[in-house]
Scaffold this motif. Structure first.
Motif, PDB file in Angstrom:
ATOM      1  N   SER A  55      37.790  48.314  40.778  1.00 30.24           N
ATOM      2  CA  SER A  55      36.704  47.884  39.912  1.00 30.24           C
ATOM      3  C   SER A  55      36.831  46.390  39.674  1.00 30.24           C
ATOM      4  CB  SER A  55      36.779  48.636  38.592  1.00 30.24           C
ATOM      5  OG  SER A  55      36.142  47.894  37.590  1.00 30.24           O
ATOM      6  N   GLU A  56      35.691  45.736  39.536  1.00 29.14           N
ATOM      7  CA  GLU A  56      35.764  44.275  39.408  1.00 29.14           C
ATOM      8  C   GLU A  56      36.253  43.827  38.036  1.00 29.14           C
ATOM      9  OE1 GLU A  56      30.944  44.400  38.757  1.00 29.14           O
ATOM     10  OE2 GLU A  56      31.857  43.690  40.611  1.00 29.14           O
ATOM     11  N   THR A  57      36.349  44.752  37.079  1.00 27.33           N
ATOM     12  CA  THR A  57      36.876  44.346  35.778  1.00 27.33           C
ATOM     13  C   THR A  57      38.402  44.397  35.741  1.00 27.33           C
ATOM     14  OG1 THR A  57      36.894  46.561  34.899  1.00 27.33           O
ATOM     15  CG2 THR A  57      34.868  45.336  34.650  1.00 27.33           C
ATOM     16  N   THR A  58      39.006  44.964  36.773  1.00 30.51           N
ATOM     17  CA  THR A  58      40.439  45.250  36.641  1.00 30.51           C
ATOM     18  C   THR A  58      41.304  44.047  37.025  1.00 30.51           C
ATOM     19  OG1 THR A  58      40.496  46.085  38.865  1.00 30.51           O
ATOM     20  CG2 THR A  58      40.168  47.682  37.120  1.00 30.51           C
ATOM     21  N   THR A  59      42.557  44.116  36.575  1.00 31.63           N
ATOM     22  CA  THR A  59      43.537  43.077  36.878  1.00 31.63           C
ATOM     23  C   THR A  59      44.760  43.735  37.507  1.00 31.63           C
ATOM     24  OG1 THR A  59      44.492  43.347  34.706  1.00 31.63           O
ATOM     25  CG2 THR A  59      42.813  41.657  34.941  1.00 31.63           C
ATOM     26  N   TRP A  60      45.844  42.992  37.571  1.00 29.67           N
ATOM     27  CA  TRP A  60      47.063  43.538  38.168  1.00 29.67           C
ATOM     28  C   TRP A  60      47.571  44.748  37.405  1.00 29.67           C
ATOM     29  CZ3 TRP A  60      51.434  43.584  35.098  1.00 29.67           C
ATOM     30  CH2 TRP A  60      51.391  42.778  33.955  1.00 29.67           C
ATOM     31  N   VAL A  61      47.218  44.858  36.125  1.00 31.40           N
ATOM     32  CA  VAL A  61      47.706  45.990  35.329  1.00 31.40           C
ATOM     33  C   VAL A  61      47.233  47.306  35.932  1.00 31.40           C
ATOM     34  CG1 VAL A  61      47.659  47.033  33.049  1.00 31.40           C
ATOM     35  CG2 VAL A  61      47.739  44.568  33.272  1.00 31.40           C
ATOM     36  N   PHE A  62      45.982  47.291  36.424  1.00 33.87           N
ATOM     37  CA  PHE A  62      45.405  48.496  36.993  1.00 33.87           C
ATOM     38  C   PHE A  62      46.198  48.964  38.213  1.00 33.87           C
ATOM     39  CE2 PHE A  62      42.286  50.444  39.885  1.00 33.87           C
ATOM     40  CZ  PHE A  62      41.812  51.447  39.071  1.00 33.87           C
ATOM     41  N   ARG A  63      46.619  47.986  39.042  1.00 36.01           N
ATOM     42  CA  ARG A  63      47.392  48.355  40.222  1.00 36.01           C
ATOM     43  C   ARG A  63      48.838  48.686  39.860  1.00 36.01           C
ATOM     44  NH1 ARG A  63      45.978  43.270  43.154  1.00 36.01           N
ATOM     45  NH2 ARG A  63      44.791  43.004  41.227  1.00 36.01           N
TER      46      ARG A  63
ATOM     47  N   ARG B 555      42.516  45.614  52.728  1.00 38.27           N
ATOM     48  CA  ARG B 555      41.731  44.714  51.894  1.00 38.27           C
ATOM     49  C   ARG B 555      41.016  45.562  50.868  1.00 38.27           C
ATOM     50  NH1 ARG B 555      39.617  40.516  54.794  1.00 38.27           N
ATOM     51  NH2 ARG B 555      38.396  39.984  52.970  1.00 38.27           N
ATOM     52  N   ALA B 556      41.163  45.204  49.608  1.00 40.78           N
ATOM     53  CA  ALA B 556      40.523  46.006  48.574  1.00 40.78           C
ATOM     54  C   ALA B 556      39.058  45.605  48.454  1.00 40.78           C
ATOM     55  CB  ALA B 556      41.231  45.792  47.250  1.00 40.78           C
ATOM     56  N   ARG B 557      38.205  46.605  48.348  1.00 47.37           N
ATOM     57  CA  ARG B 557      36.795  46.365  48.099  1.00 47.37           C
ATOM     58  C   ARG B 557      36.611  46.359  46.584  1.00 47.37           C
ATOM     59  NH1 ARG B 557      32.481  49.789  49.047  1.00 47.37           N
ATOM     60  NH2 ARG B 557      33.869  51.562  49.257  1.00 47.37           N
ATOM     61  N   THR B 558      35.923  45.363  46.037  1.00 48.90           N
ATOM     62  CA  THR B 558      35.707  45.392  44.593  1.00 48.90           C
ATOM     63  C   THR B 558      34.257  45.751  44.305  1.00 48.90           C
ATOM     64  OG1 THR B 558      35.458  43.025  44.736  1.00 48.90           O
ATOM     65  CG2 THR B 558      37.493  43.825  43.778  1.00 48.90           C
ATOM     66  N   VAL B 559      34.114  46.706  43.410  1.00 48.68           N
ATOM     67  CA  VAL B 559      32.783  47.158  43.002  1.00 48.68           C
ATOM     68  C   VAL B 559      32.783  47.294  41.491  1.00 48.68           C
ATOM     69  CG1 VAL B 559      32.260  48.379  45.109  1.00 48.68           C
ATOM     70  CG2 VAL B 559      33.512  49.516  43.296  1.00 48.68           C
ATOM     71  N   MET B 560      31.648  47.738  40.979  1.00 51.29           N
ATOM     72  CA  MET B 560      31.535  47.970  39.552  1.00 51.29           C
ATOM     73  C   MET B 560      32.423  49.163  39.149  1.00 51.29           C
ATOM     74  SD  MET B 560      27.832  48.193  37.936  1.00 51.29           S
ATOM     75  CE  MET B 560      27.658  49.922  38.292  1.00 51.29           C
ATOM     76  N   THR B 561      32.869  49.182  37.898  1.00 50.17           N
ATOM     77  CA  THR B 561      33.593  50.355  37.403  1.00 50.17           C
ATOM     78  C   THR B 561      32.723  51.590  37.570  1.00 50.17           C
ATOM     79  OG1 THR B 561      34.837  49.095  35.795  1.00 50.17           O
ATOM     80  CG2 THR B 561      34.558  51.425  35.344  1.00 50.17           C
ATOM     81  N   TRP B 562      33.336  52.651  38.120  1.00 45.36           N
ATOM     82  CA  TRP B 562      32.529  53.831  38.469  1.00 45.36           C
ATOM     83  C   TRP B 562      32.085  54.580  37.205  1.00 45.36           C
ATOM     84  CZ3 TRP B 562      34.307  59.253  38.960  1.00 45.36           C
ATOM     85  CH2 TRP B 562      33.268  60.068  39.419  1.00 45.36           C
ATOM     86  N   ASP B 563      33.092  54.958  36.381  1.00 46.60           N
ATOM     87  CA  ASP B 563      32.775  55.540  35.084  1.00 46.60           C
ATOM     88  C   ASP B 563      31.838  56.736  35.196  1.00 46.60           C
ATOM     89  OD1 ASP B 563      33.003  55.772  32.420  1.00 46.60           O
ATOM     90  OD2 ASP B 563      31.590  54.194  31.900  1.00 46.60           O
TER      91      ASP B 563
END
Lengths: 302, 677
Positions: A55-63, B555-563
């Motif tokens: 998710s684009e909101t996440t940081t290293w904490v998420f991983r 490579r990580a794909r970044t998307v919106m939080t799924w929720d």
């Protein structure tokens, strides 16, 4: 040395099979054929080969969440005795390290869940930390009772409590402590009646709600870690309930694996015949476990 | 050696006290705006120099306890004004270490250019605060102790009320002032009693055993006076407001170090007495358990990040007191192992708390500076904009929860071992002391909940307000002190086997009374090597897994939080600090004032509803303030006699004279006459 290697092997390989047995039991109760016993291995290996979506909101904490969780559960697994009565790592006070390693896992799982900024995951992690406030002291009452009975401060010796010569004074506390411990195991591994591991699209979930946004290898690590946690916690109970010893080390390991699978079947039975409690009822169940373990200790000291 | 450790520490005290003078001298000059920043740097470097000298002196005197002590003659009150023993040196180290780091942090947090009005004041009183604490730590005589104590207490007042334009800060300062002086009053009583029963003001072990009455009097007065400063549970009421109101680098100092002076005072006074009744140990253990549990429960109900941290100080003081209680129990029952484990846990937690609590306050200050608010529900998502600050805060959070690879675990482990000690042999009272172990476990679990909430709400997720979205990372001068504290936290966790030499020296100094004889070494009682190995293993295993994951080349794909498939998640959908803690706050509703329930939403167009989840303080808002308000109402009744009218006062004089003249009437003669008739 060879014992340590077997310990490592069992700790690393056995966990997914326990989940397979639970799932099979539940399927049989429901009249289905169910997934193969090895399905969880297939799932995990497939997840580990998949790509990573973040998710684009996440940081290293998420991983870091899944990684630290798996690391601390694996280390906790070195502190409990599995097949042989001695754990690979044992020292006075290792049960405290054991409990706090599980705490470290909880810290990172819940922090990683909050990192997504999603409502469900916040909900799950709030519940996780709330219920731990009751199961943690219950676990320490178990430790107190066992330390009192065995005079040791090391998990390996403490869990051998019921293989000591039979004492009538220990019989009732042992029953209470084992019952309480069983409830703690169900709560910590997110099983019915506390949590339902099979669905995650409901507002009432705990563990599954926390990991909604993890996918691919991270999810694989989480699944593997929670299976390992199940094995580690089960092993706390096994030696207390069935203190049988064998001449040969191989027989002991075989017996341990059989016991662990049997306990998994028992968990599957509990999951099949019980409904999940309403969320606000869960604290009562855990308080019950706390009181059981506490009374076990009080009976020992009176 | 002419320049012994004590003279180094004394020089450090003088230099620290004088470090604010350049700022003070420049305050009114016209060149202040131009030279101000340089003068602030000069003052800070003087203080840092003083602290470095002090650290060296203190460390030297822990490792070599036989260093000469200085006797300054002061004829009026007796000799031996200062001295340096391992206990003093042990407490001096955090004073100087945290003092230096916080003052460096202030260069970025409270720069002269931005706060011309208060900067000089903070500089002066910060130096005096450090000097006052160091003075009371080396004092060996009651009056010198009190001078240091008051220098600390008063400079803390001026630091707390630095932003006195705000009403809440003035109130917090006032409450603090009243509380600290009630404590000082108790200390006056304590030292008067000490003088009366030992014959001198010197803080030396008494030659003759004291009576039980005097001992108990000393204990209770010390508990009141020092407990108020330490923030023990029913006496903690001044603490949350004061620590939240102060500038963050001052809060770090207050929470991390100043509270420990109360612990030092308790240790010093209780171990001057050669023995103690078992009841003292039980009282302190029970007070510690209560402080620990209630402190963390109140912390959970806070939304202000600094108030939350302040309540956690109450919790940690509780943990420290639990260790002290165990040590006293060990001393009174002659169980050396219990004594060593409890005391080592108590002392090490003093150090640990001063490290991670100041780290957390500095991190919180960094976030407050970036967002302009102390409310966690208006922060959020800072980890993206402020990666270093949030990483350091997370380290502090894991450390304060007592989690393994960090320092908090080591001291809590020692205290746990003390609680489990003697359980199997059936030593008297061991089972009762052991019940504290599940309580400590519960405190740990609650602290974990609280810090997941704090770091999650403030640093993780999505920004919850426009200010949080615009936040920027703090300058390096603020990050370096945090880094130093975080590294120290990790170092104690990874290499706890470095500690026994330091702790043994302090413990031997305190435990060499007649009741215990020589005490065993800490290294032989606690599995510190195993703990260090386990911490290293956690770091290594996590790093290995992370590397494996990173090297797999995905490579990580970044998307919106799924929720669960929300198309447009907003920041307001996140769990807030209050919703996160609601379950636990509900469990403890019997002690927290229950948050107001929201109005029921009714009808098709319900009125707006809100939920207020922050709990008031149990002692200040529910006992003390109502009591004082009642007292005020009672006194208002007396107002009608004092209205400032001169005529009225003349009337009072007349009435008084008339009443006095009644005494001139010869009652006995009248009575005699009546009897005759």
């Amino acid at each position: 040395m060879i014992q340590t290697l077997i310990h490592l092997l069992v700790l690393l390989v056995l966990p997914p099979l326990l989940l397979g047995f639970i799932n099979k039991t539940k399927a049989l109760f429901a009249g289905r054929r169910g997934p193969p016993l090895l399905q969880v291995y297939f799932d995990i290996s497939k997840l580990l080969r998949k790509g990573l979506v973040l998710s684009e909101t996440t940081t290293w904490v998420f991983r870091a969440g899944p990684i630290v969780t798996l690391a601390s559960v694996a280390l906790a697994g070195l502190l409990v005795p599995l097949g042989s009565p001695l754990a690979p790592v044992a020292f006075a006070g290792d049960m405290i390290l054991f409990a706090y390693l599980l705490g470290l896992a909880r810290f990172f799982t819940t922090a990683a869940a909050l990192d997504t900024g999603s409502a469900f995951e916040g909900m799950g992690s709030a519940r996780e930390v709330t219920f731990a406030c009751l199961s943690e002291p219950a676990l320490f009452f178990v430790f107190l009772a066992l330390a009192k009975q065995t005079g040791s401060l090391s998990l390996g010796a403490m869990l051998g409590a019921s293989s000591l010569p039979f004492s009538a004074a220990f019989a009732a506390p042992l029953v209470l402590v084992c019952l309480g411990l069983f409830v703690i195991i169900l709560a910590e591994t997110c099983r019915i009646p506390v949590d339902d591991p099979t669905t995650h699209l409901e507002l009432t979930m705990i563990h599954e709600a926390m990991i909604l946004d993890h996918g691919g290898p991270l999810l694989g690590i989480i699944e593997y870690g929670s299976a390992m946690k199940l094995l580690v916690l089960e092993s706390l109970l096994l030696r207390l309930v069935l203190p049988l010893r064998f001449e040969s080390a191989w027989l002991e390991w075989g017996f341990f694996v059989a016991q662990a699978l049997l306990l998994s079947v028992a968990i599957g039975v509990v999951e099949s015949i019980m409904a999940r409690l309403r969320m606000r009822r869960v604290p009562y169940l855990l308080t019950g476990a706390l009181l059981l373990c506490g009374s076990g200790f009080v009976l020992l000291v009176r | 050696m002419t320049l012994g450790a004590p003279s180094l520490v004394l020089a450090a005290i003088a230099l620290a006290a004088a470090s604010g003078l350049p700022s003070l001298a420049l305050r009114r000059r016209r060149s202040a705006p131009r030279r101000g920043p340089w003068v602030q740097r000069l003052s800070t470097s003087l203080l840092v120099l003083a602290c470095a000298a002090g650290c060296v002196g203190a460390l030297a005197s822990i490792l070599e306890p036989a260093s000469p002590s200085i006797v300054l003659p002061w004829k009026a009150v007796g000799d031996s004004l200062v001295g340096l023993d391992p206990l003093s040196a042990f407490f001096l180290l955090p004073v100087f270490f945290v003092g230096a780091l916080s003052s460096i942090y202030a260069l970025g947090y409270w720069p002269q250019a931005k706060h011309p009005r208060t900067s000089a004041r903070l500089q002066v009183f910060f130096g005096l605060l450090v000097a006052g604490m160091a003075l009371l730590l080396v004092a060996r005589q009651a009056l010198a102790f009190l001078i240091g104590w008051e220098a600390m207490a008063l400079s803390a007042f001026f630091l707390i009320s630095a932003e006195d334009a705000r009403e809440e800060n003035r109130r917090a300062g006032l409450v603090y002032m009243v509380a600290t002086h009630v404590g000082t009053l108790a200390l006056f009583g304590l030292f008067a009693l000490w003088r009366a029963s030992t014959g001198s003001f010197a803080l030396r072990a008494p030659a003759l055993p004291l009576g039980l009455g005097a001992m108990n009097g000393i204990f209770l007065l010390a508990l009141l006076g020092f407990g108020l400063k330490a923030g023990m549970m029913p006496l903690h009421f001044w603490l949350p407001g004061a620590h939240a109101a102060a500038p963050s680098h001052v809060s770090a100092m207050l929470s991390g170090v100043v509270l420990k002076m109360g612990i030092y005072g308790l240790l010093r006074m209780l171990f001057l007495l050669p023995s103690s009744p078992a009841a003292w140990g039980w009282i302190i253990l029970a007070l510690g358990a209560a402080s620990g549990l209630l402190g963390v429960v109140f912390a959970l109900a806070q939304h202000d990040i600094k108030r939350l941290l302040a309540y956690h100080s109450v919790e940690n003081i509780g943990i420290i007191l639990m260790g002290l209680g165990l040590a006293l129990l060990g001393r009174s029952s002659g169980r050396k192992e219990l004594f060593v484990l409890g005391l080592a846990g108590c002392l090490l937690h003093v150090w640990n708390h001063s490290l991670f609590k100041s780290l957390l306050f500095l991190g919180a200050g960094s976030a407050v500076r970036a967002t302009g608010t102390r409310a966690m529900d208006r922060m959020g998502g800072l980890a993206k904009a402020m990666p270093w600050t949030s990483a350091f805060f997370l380290v502090g959070a894991a450390a304060i929860c007592g989690l393994p690879p960090l320092n908090g675990f080591v001291s809590e482990l020692l205290i746990y071992l003390g609680m489990f000690n003697g359980l199997a042999t059936g030593a008297a009272g061991a089972a009762m002391a052991a019940v504290a172990a599940p309580i400590l476990a519960m405190i740990g679990a609650l602290a974990l909940a609280c810090f997941v909430k704090a770091s999650g709400a403030a640093f993780l997720g999505v920004p919850r307000s426009p200010e949080a979205a615009r936040a920027k990372e703090s300058p390096a001068v603020m990050l370096v002190p945090m880094a130093a504290l975080a590294v120290t936290c990790a170092l104690i966790g990874i290499a706890p086997w470095l500690l026994p030499p330091l702790l043994d020296s302090v413990i031997a100094g305190l435990g060499s009374g007649p009741s215990l004889g020589s005490v065993p070494s800490l290294g032989s009682l606690a599995p510190l090597a195993y703990v260090g190995a386990a911490s290293t293993a956690i770091f290594a295993l996590a790093a290995l897994l992370a590397l494996t994951l990173a090297r797999s080349g995905r490579r990580a794909r970044t998307v919106m939080t799924w929720d669960c498939g929300y198309a447009a998640p907003t920041a307001r959908m996140q769990y807030t600090a209050s919703s996160f803690a609601r379950g636990i706050v509900g469990m403890f509703a019997w002690v927290l004032r229950a948050p107001k329930e929201p109005k029921r939403l009714e009808g098709a167009f319900p009125e707006p509803a809100s939920l207020h989840g922050e709990a008031d303080d149990a002692v200040l808002d529910r006992v003390l303030l109502p009591a004082f308000r009642g007292l005020g109402r009672l006194s208002r009744w007396s107002h009608r006699f004092q209205q400032g009218l001169a005529q009225q006062y003349v009337l009072y004089i007349l009435i008084a004279l008339a009443l006095l003249s009644l005494t001139l009437i010869p009652y006995d003669r009248i009575l005699a006459l009546l009897a005759v008739n």
